[in-house]
Design an enzyme around this catalytic site. Structure first.
Site, PDB file in Angstrom:
ATOM      1  CG  HIS A 142      -4.748   2.260   6.022  1.00 18.01           C
ATOM      2  ND1 HIS A 142      -6.147   1.980   6.223  1.00 18.01           N
ATOM      3  CD2 HIS A 142      -4.632   2.887   4.790  1.00 18.01           C
ATOM      4  CE1 HIS A 142      -6.674   2.834   5.280  1.00 18.01           C
ATOM      5  NE2 HIS A 142      -5.858   3.221   4.369  1.00 18.01           N
TER       6      HIS A 142
ATOM      7  CG  HIS B 275      -9.756   4.337   3.588  1.00 19.72           C
ATOM      8  ND1 HIS B 275      -8.524   5.226   3.590  1.00 19.72           N
ATOM      9  CD2 HIS B 275     -10.362   4.760   4.474  1.00 19.72           C
ATOM     10  CE1 HIS B 275      -8.546   5.880   4.724  1.00 19.72           C
ATOM     11  NE2 HIS B 275      -9.724   5.877   5.126  1.00 19.72           N
TER      12      HIS B 275
ATOM     13  CG  HIS C 271      -1.795   1.116   1.100  1.00 19.89           C
ATOM     14  ND1 HIS C 271      -3.148   0.897   1.571  1.00 19.89           N
ATOM     15  CD2 HIS C 271      -1.797   2.452   1.170  1.00 19.89           C
ATOM     16  CE1 HIS C 271      -3.594   2.404   1.575  1.00 19.89           C
ATOM     17  NE2 HIS C 271      -2.818   3.091   1.281  1.00 19.89           N
TER      18      HIS C 271
ATOM     19  CG  HIS D 167       0.030  15.399   2.166  1.00 14.74           C
ATOM     20  ND1 HIS D 167      -0.709  15.692   1.235  1.00 14.74           N
ATOM     21  CD2 HIS D 167      -0.290  14.176   2.806  1.00 14.74           C
ATOM     22  CE1 HIS D 167      -1.653  14.736   1.325  1.00 14.74           C
ATOM     23  NE2 HIS D 167      -1.258  13.864   2.121  1.00 14.74           N
TER      24      HIS D 167
ATOM     25  CB  ALA E 182      -4.696  12.365   6.563  1.00 14.27           C
TER      26      ALA E 182
ATOM     27  CG  HIS F 192      -0.665   7.151  -0.976  1.00 16.11           C
ATOM     28  ND1 HIS F 192      -2.184   7.501  -1.447  1.00 16.11           N
ATOM     29  CD2 HIS F 192      -0.957   6.653   0.131  1.00 16.11           C
ATOM     30  CE1 HIS F 192      -2.889   6.986  -0.925  1.00 16.11           C
ATOM     31  NE2 HIS F 192      -2.325   6.382   0.432  1.00 16.11           N
TER      32      HIS F 192
ATOM     33  CE  LYS G 110      -7.865   2.555  -0.785  1.00 17.33           C
ATOM     34  NZ  LYS G 110      -6.600   2.673  -0.001  1.00 17.33           N
TER      35      LYS G 110
HETATM   36  O1  DOR Z   1      -3.012   9.467   5.850  1.00 13.98           O
HETATM   37  C1  DOR Z   1      -3.704   8.976   4.526  1.00 13.98           C
HETATM   38  N1  DOR Z   1      -2.821   9.590   3.649  1.00 13.98           N
HETATM   39  N2  DOR Z   1      -4.317   8.201   4.414  1.00 13.98           N
HETATM   40  C2  DOR Z   1      -4.911   7.768   3.484  1.00 13.98           C
HETATM   41  O2  DOR Z   1      -5.885   7.041   3.524  1.00 13.98           O
HETATM   42  C3  DOR Z   1      -4.572   8.723   2.205  1.00 13.98           C
HETATM   43  C4  DOR Z   1      -3.311   9.070   2.340  1.00 13.98           C
HETATM   44  C5  DOR Z   1      -3.042  10.314   1.229  1.00 13.98           C
HETATM   45  O3  DOR Z   1      -3.184  10.005   0.140  1.00 13.98           O
HETATM   46  O4  DOR Z   1      -2.331  11.417   1.573  1.00 13.98           O
HETATM   47 ZN    ZN Z   2      -3.089   5.206   1.643  1.00 18.00          ZN
END
Ligand code: DOR
Ligand code: ZN
Length: 349
Positions: free
Chosen positions: A175, A137, A14, A252, A264, A16, A100
């Site tokens: 998660h 999720h 998992h 981020h 998040a 990003h 997803k």
């Molecule tokens: O903390 C997170 N960030 N949880 C998620 O489900 C998405 C992820 C994000 O894409 O930033």
């Molecule tokens: Zn995620």
């Protein structure tokens, strides 16, 4: 004294990777240690068709540093308009590995997710038939449900009904953050598995809120109270093959996190393996790290274990990593576990 631990190259089930400048900067942080990763499709706009997934895969491969052998395992973002035939075709052509499910509004870029689960029934039935895993999720988005309860309520109200209505559907509860989630997985058959992040093994909700708000510990699902963290550590280090690593490393730019309404996500790609070795050693389970990072995931996804190896070594001095990664989209802070870590991935592994 240096200690060594050699494992088949791990996978991240998992992840990003984002796109553009962020992808270019964070991709090498994963491909240095991991051979494969399940790539999350929550781009803007989201990856909703097989053609988009193929194009995104090619952008990821272009961002991989030469010499890093990495296979992105693509996913499609399920919407109420998803065409079952497109999912089946993309899977048959080897473009996607999974689909997803984001409940609409649950997290970053999830606005196009699912509101009415009956409207994706046809896709889920087709996936069950073809053996395509659904990555979930697992949080309800109902504003009346307390954010710390959203996973447990999701399991009862959404996940269990979906699984009962779609026998044979292979599901990953992603998660997982609660004892309730761990117990639910344990109570079911091997058509259900769960990924566990690095950060949820390390922090509880106090780390986010006690003594000041720590935006870099804020993620979704949000970290819960200590009893849940302990349940996750027990599950991860138990040797139960239904639990495996999915870092949910979610970069981020710092200004988007350190904000009045911060995003998040914890960025753990850089130090995931070091921190995991530390955690598993604390659990007296270093011998079970291999299952968690290298074997259980491929078994669930019906893929071979990687042929290459990675060596972790424990030194006398704390392993160093950069506090942040520079990107053309701004700096990204690397997850700080809050303790010294003496394990590192050996150079040239
Ligand atoms: O903390 C997170 N960030 N949880 C998620 O489900 C998405 C992820 C994000 O894409 O930033
Ligand atoms: Zn995620």
């Amino acid at each position: 004294m240096t200690r060594h631990l050699t494992l088949p190259r791990p996978d991240d089930w998992h992840l990003h990777l984002r796109d553009g400048a962020m992808l270019a900067a964070v991709c090498p942080e994963t491909t240095r240690d991991f051979a494969r990763a399940i790539i999350m499709p929550n781009l803007v706009p989201p990856v909703v068709t097989g053609a988009q997934a193929a194009a995104y895969r090619d952008r990821i491969l272009a961002a991989c540093p030469p010499g890093h052998d990495f296979t992105p395992l693509m996913t499609l973002y399920l919407t109420e308009e998803t065409d079952p035939a497109d999912v089946l075709r993309a899977h048959a052509e080897g473009i996607i590995t999974a689909v997803k499910l984001y409940p609409a509004g649950a997290t970053t870029n999830s606005a196009s997710g699912v509101t009415d689960f009956d409207r994706v029934r046809g896709v889920l039935d087709a996936m069950a038939e073809a053996g395509i895993p659904l990555c979930v999720h697992g949080e309800v988005t109902d504003s009346e449900v307390d954010i710390f309860d959203r996973e447990a309520v999701f399991i009862e109200r959404v996940l269990d009904p979906i699984r009962r209505a779609t026998p044979g559907l292979r599901v990953v509860l992603e998660h997982v953050t609660t004892r309730d989630g761990v117990d639910y997985v344990r109570a079911n058959d091997d058509g259900l598995a769960a990924t566990i992040t690095v950060h949820h093994l390390v922090i509880n909700r106090n780390h986010i809120l006690a003594g000041g708000i720590r935006p870099h510990y804020y993620c979704l699902p949000v970290a819960k109270r200590e009893t849940h963290r302990l349940a996750l550590r027990e599950a991860a280090s138990s040797g139960d093959s239904r639990f495996f690593l999915g870092t949910d490393s979610a970069p981020h730019a710092d200004d988007a996190k350190e904000s009045a309404c911060g995003c998040a996500g914890c960025f753990t790609a850089t130090n995931a393996m070091s921190i995991l070795a530390h955690v598993f050693e604390e659990e007296n389970a270093l011998d079970r790290l291999e299952g968690f990072v290298s074997r259980h995931g491929p078994a669930f996804y019906r893929l071979p274990v990687n042929e290459g190896t990675i060596t972790l070594e424990k030194g006398d001095t704390a392993a160093g990593w950069p506090d942040r990664i520079d990107t053309d989209a701004g700096p990204v802070t690397v997850f700080d576990p809050g303790f010294d870590v003496f394990w590192r991935v050996a150079e040239g592994a």
